[in-house]
Design an enzyme around this catalytic site. Structure first.
Site: not given
Ligand code: ADP
Length: 492
Positions: A271, A402
């Site tokens: 993840e 990000e």
């Protein structure tokens, strides 16, 4: 005249209220000065004798020293997990395993306050978040998977279900206790044993969880907690007797892990990062949407992998939304993570704060319109002002990469097709939010947005029953729900 205008602008930026400090007490918290490794049901010193400090990012003070595990320690932990798997855990009935999980869940609830305070001290998140989100959700995860432990035949009808063996689990610093629960609960419910490593800046709640698991009477070796840096994580990943690697963290490390286990029989779930879009249509309930945007990116300092870090506003309401957003930013409380009034806590570490500042600098150099909250800043600790990046291009680094901080890029759009294209145009695909009055629009977008989770007229809501995971560079495999069980079993 110009001076008058400036004064007016300054006055309008002043807070409309001031709240007295309301810090949560730390007197009930029991923390050791030094934490060893939890291996085979005992607290053992690291072979190297090395320790590293865990720092409170809200005041830059050391909370405790934590052991740095090396290859020998990881080997010991994996051997303990294997022995516990072969001799105890794989032979135990699902019903008995479930009882342990229920016990852990109840004990987390009993100690919720202590866990919440430690989470905020060690990680920097506001106590409101750790108290109302992290800790209750962690307990709920154990309750949920406790219920599955003796019902695996119903989860996978007509299939033979077998555990994988030893699971190596590596977790990040943004939701330390919750990520530990996401990983430990389904692995134990399905009969696996565990070697888990928390992130180096936030080891304390995982170590407290080890104490709790010990008190719950979980047999020695079933859960082992080793602390350390990336090198410790790599030892877990590369250990030949680990059957499954579960990782949550950055896309870069995820790629390293995938390379390391290529060609082995190890199963994996990754993840990874995200750059999630929050989309506001003209027919949306605007005040609710603005609150949702703030919740999606600012309340947790942007330290959420699924943070709504890219805002898309339909042109007709763009001015209105941006104005309300700026006003809301100016009235956020930033400061002591333990204060119950705090909206925005501390950035997890000095390194992360430097990374965020670097991105804001890039944004300025690109010529974007940067709006920083006018809120008061604490004089000590790692804090970053909530920031908007306006008039930003789709190709900007700030839109594509990000940042993992309270920085929101704002873009406008005219049509549904345009926003779908723009929202999907990043290497990631973890989550998205859609704000509109029209159900048909929601269904249209949920089918076309390439994101693992899509929220409609809300953001950042979690439940153990719903699977969570990403597309593209946001990783693969799902955690939570039935899907989360599948990641820890062999089906015949
Ligand atoms: P972040 O950028 O969120 O800190 P990282 O991916 O660096 O995310 O860290 C997430 C977790 O992965 C942490 O527990 C960290 O110690 C661990 N880690 C870092 N490098 C490696 C590696 N090469 N192999 C395995 N684990 C690693």
């Amino acid at each position: 005249m110009a001076k008058n205008k400036q004064q007016k602008a300054k006055a309008s930026k002043k807070k409309t209220w001031d709240l007295s400090p309301a810090p949560e007490s730390t007197s009930h918290v029991q923390l050791k000065k030094k934490y060893e490794l939890y291996i085979d049901g005992k607290w053992v010193k690291p072979t190297s004798g090395k320790y590293f400090p865990s720092i409170n990012p809200g005041n830059e003070e050391k909370i405790a020293d934590v052991a740095h595990a090396d290859a020998k320690d990881v080997d010991k932990a994996v051997k303990a997990a294997r022995k516990a798997y072969d001799n105890v855990w794989s032979k135990m009935s699902g019903k008995e395993r479930g009882k342990y999980l229920f016990r852990i869940a109840r004990m987390i609830q009993e100690r919720a306050r202590e866990f919440a305070v430690i989470e905020s001290m060690d990680g920097g998140k506001p106590i409101r978040e750790s108290r109302d989100v992290d800790v209750p959700l962690a307990a709920n995860h154990f309750f949920y998977y406790a219920g599955w432990a003796d019902k695996l035949e119903f989860a996978f009808p007509n299939r033979k279900v077998e555990a994988l063996g030893v699971a190596g689990q590596i977790i990040p610093w943004n939701f330390p206790l919750l990520m530990a629960a996401w990983k430990i609960a389904p692995a134990l419910a399905t009969g696996n044993t565990i070697v888990i490593k928390p992130a180096e800046t936030t080891s304390l709640t995982a170590l407290k969880l080890a104490e709790l698991i010990h008190e719950a009477g979980v047999p020695p070796g079933v859960v082992n907690v080793v602390t350390g840096f990336g090198d410790t994580g790599a030892e877990i990943v590369n250990h030949p007797d680990v059957n499954k690697v579960a990782f949550t963290g950055s896309t870069n490390v995820g790629k390293l892990i995938q390379n390391a286990i290529a060609g082995t029989k190890k199963k994996s779930t990754l993840e990874l990062g995200g750059k999630s879009a929050n989309i506001i249509f003209e027919d949306a309930p605007i005040d609710q949407a603005v609150e949702g945007i703030v919740n999606g990116i600012f309340f947790n300092q942007g330290h959420v992998c699924c943070a709504g870090s890219r805002l898309f506003v339909q042109e007709g309401v763009a001015d209105q939304v941006i104005k309300k957003l700026k006003n809301r930013l100016d009235h956020l409380y930033i400061g002591d993570p333990l204060d119950k009034n705090t909206d925005v806590g501390a950035i997890n570490s000095k390194e992360q704060l430097d990374t965020i500042r670097k991105y804001i600098e890039i944004g300025k150099n690109e010529g974007n319109d940067i709006y920083e909250s006018s809120c008061n800043m604490p004089s000590k600790g790692y804090f970053c002002k909530p920031t908007l990046v306006l008039n930003v291009a789709q190709s900007s680094k700030l839109v594509q990469e990000e940042i993992f901080g309270p920085v929101l890029t704002v873009q406008t759009f005219r049509t549904v097709d345009e926003v779908i294209q723009k929202a999907n145009n990043t290497p990631y695909g973890l989550a998205a939010g859609v704000w509109t009055d029209k159900g048909s629009k929601i269904f249209n977008l949920t089918g076309k947005l390439r994101a693992g989770v899509i929220w409609a007229n809300t953001y950042n809501r979690f439940d153990p029953v719903s699977p969570f995971g990403g597309y593209k560079e946001s990783g693969f495999g799902r955690e939570g729900g039935l899907h989360g069980l599948e990641a820890y079993v062999k089906l015949a």
